[in-house]
Design an enzyme around this catalytic site. Structure first.
Site, short mmCIF file in Angstrom:
data_model
loop_
_atom_site.label_atom_id
_atom_site.label_comp_id
_atom_site.label_asym_id
_atom_site.label_seq_id
_atom_site.Cartn_x
_atom_site.Cartn_y
_atom_site.Cartn_z
N THR A 194 0.35 -1.50 0.07
CA THR A 194 -0.20 0.08 -0.20
C THR A 194 1.06 1.27 -0.15
OG1 THR A 194 0.11 0.17 2.34
CG2 THR A 194 -2.60 -1.07 1.06
N GLY A 195 2.15 0.64 -0.13
CA GLY A 195 2.69 2.21 0.32
C GLY A 195 3.37 3.54 -1.43
N VAL A 218 6.33 2.87 -2.72
CA VAL A 218 7.68 1.85 -3.10
C VAL A 218 6.49 0.55 -3.46
CG1 VAL A 218 9.29 0.80 -3.81
CG2 VAL A 218 9.40 2.85 -3.08
N ARG A 274 -2.61 -2.41 10.18
CA ARG A 274 -4.10 -1.40 10.39
C ARG A 274 -4.44 -1.75 8.19
NH1 ARG A 274 0.77 1.81 10.10
NH2 ARG A 274 1.21 2.13 8.36
N ARG A 321 20.92 -4.18 3.79
CA ARG A 321 22.57 -4.36 2.50
C ARG A 321 23.65 -4.12 3.53
NH1 ARG A 321 19.41 1.60 1.73
NH2 ARG A 321 17.50 0.59 0.44
N CYS A 372 18.47 3.66 -3.34
CA CYS A 372 18.07 4.36 -4.51
C CYS A 372 18.72 5.42 -5.22
CB CYS A 372 16.50 5.37 -4.36
SG CYS A 372 16.60 6.67 -3.02
N GLY A 380 11.55 10.02 -2.35
CA GLY A 380 12.51 9.47 -1.79
C GLY A 380 11.45 9.20 -0.20
N ARG A 382 18.01 16.80 0.08
CA ARG A 382 16.91 16.79 -0.43
C ARG A 382 16.16 18.44 -0.94
NH1 ARG A 382 14.90 12.28 -1.10
NH2 ARG A 382 15.13 12.02 1.06
N HIS A 384 15.81 11.42 -8.41
CA HIS A 384 17.09 11.83 -8.00
C HIS A 384 17.80 12.25 -9.08
CE1 HIS A 384 15.57 10.28 -4.31
NE2 HIS A 384 15.73 9.22 -3.92
#
Length: 330
Positions: free
Chosen positions: A9-10, A12, A37, A97, A126, A157, A228, A235
């Site tokens: 649902t986000g 990404v 939720r 990572r 990213c 981002g 930012r 980006h």
């Protein structure tokens, strides 16, 4: 083939679903997974209504692949549970990572390192992905001594709440819900993620450490300033790279043009150069403003732009999943 999208649902997660469809990813069953939720929520995808399920139910379903984009804490808790059930996890967070036991993969560079034993695979940051993809053919040809990178990163981002903050400010709301410590519209914040003891931000250290890991070369000196800016679509990065050997600009352009996933836009006389507004919704990494650094030998300046939700996240993850399927690693 059963595939789960965790964090469906986000921002990404939604992009992952688009990329799966565009790349015609082969699967028989799709599981859309999110936090408690969002469980029970309906999402229409490819003409079918899917009900969002929780993480425990997704683990029990034993998908062959789970693409995670649900944050580091969720990944740390749940990725091992999926792995124990036999699922191969491709994780978009920073959780795994720099774990020495996990592969950090940009498919065009190092997917060949993957084996069936790799049950948790990390997707790089990213801003790291787009930079290393553009640098890889040049690294192979000339070798790299040092990279200096300054980024100009989209509010996407940070996520939907950051986009909402910027758009509310743009609409004249003087007291919107704040994601950043300062106003972002009509402003620039030299601050992405949390500050570390050395004065760098976590985002800057991600770029430094991940670049060395992906290239398997700790001798490369890397320094970064991540910023930012109030844009959407992707980006941008100003990259100054010092090579071990001298280079020819025409050969540099040729090498980049021959690189899968890279598009050269380098015609400044006609105002052609990469921009977030034209990289939006594209899978490729765009490179331009190629020019010799006249202050230092063997050094190139370049401008690199990519949609951070695409190659910077969703596309790279789906490409990893596709590699796993194509090479019968799942």
């Amino acid at each position: 083939m059963k595939i789960a999208v965790v964090g469906a649902t986000g921002l990404v997660g939604s992009e992952i679903l688009e990329v799966l469809q565009e790349h015609d990813f082969p699967y028989d069953e799709l599981l859309l997974v999110a936090s408690e939720r969002s469980v029970g929520k309906k999402i229409d995808y490819k003409g079918t209504s899917h009900t969002v399920i929780g993480l425990a139910d997704a683990v029990a379903a034993k998908p062959e692949i789970a693409i995670f984009s649900a944050g580091g804490s969720t990944s740390l808790e749940w990725a091992p549970k999926f792995a124990e059930a036999g699922t191969t996890v491709v994780d978009n967070s920073s959780a795994w990572r720099m774990d020495p036991s996990k592969k950090l993969v940009v498919p065009e560079i190092n997917a060949k390192e993957l084996t069936q034993a790799d049950k948790i695979i990390a997707n790089p940051n990213c801003s790291t992905i787009q930079m290393v993809l553009a640098l890889e053919p040049l690294r192979q040809r000339y070798g790299i001594k040092r990279i200096v990178v300054s980024t100009y990163q989209s509010v996407t981002g940070t996520g939907k709440a950051a986009v909402d903050q910027m758009m509310a400010e743009r609409a004249g709301n003087e007291n919107p819900p704040m994601v950043y410590p300062h106003k972002i519209d009509m402003n620039v914040l030299p601050h992405i993620d949390v500050f570390q003891a050395n004065g760098y931000t976590k985002e800057e250290m991600k770029m430094i450490n991940e670049t060395k890991k992906i290239f398997s070369d700790d001798s490369i000196a890397v320094t970064a300033t991540t910023v930012r800016i109030p844009t959407m679509g992707g980006h941008s990065e100003a990259v100054n790279v010092e090579f071990k050997e001298d280079f020819d600009l025409d050969e540099v352009r040729k090498l980049l043009k021959e690189t899968t996933g890279v598009i050269v836009q380098d015609d400044p006389a006609n105002f052609v150069y990469p921009m977030p507004i034209t990289a939006h919704k594209k899978d490729e990494v765009f490179v331009g403003r190629l020019r010799r650094d006249e202050s230092q030998a063997n050094t190139l300046n370049m401008w690199i732009v990519a949609d951070n939700l695409r190659k910077g996240a969703a596309t790279n993850a789906v490409q990893i999943a596709s590699y796993l399927v194509k090479n019968k690693l799942v």
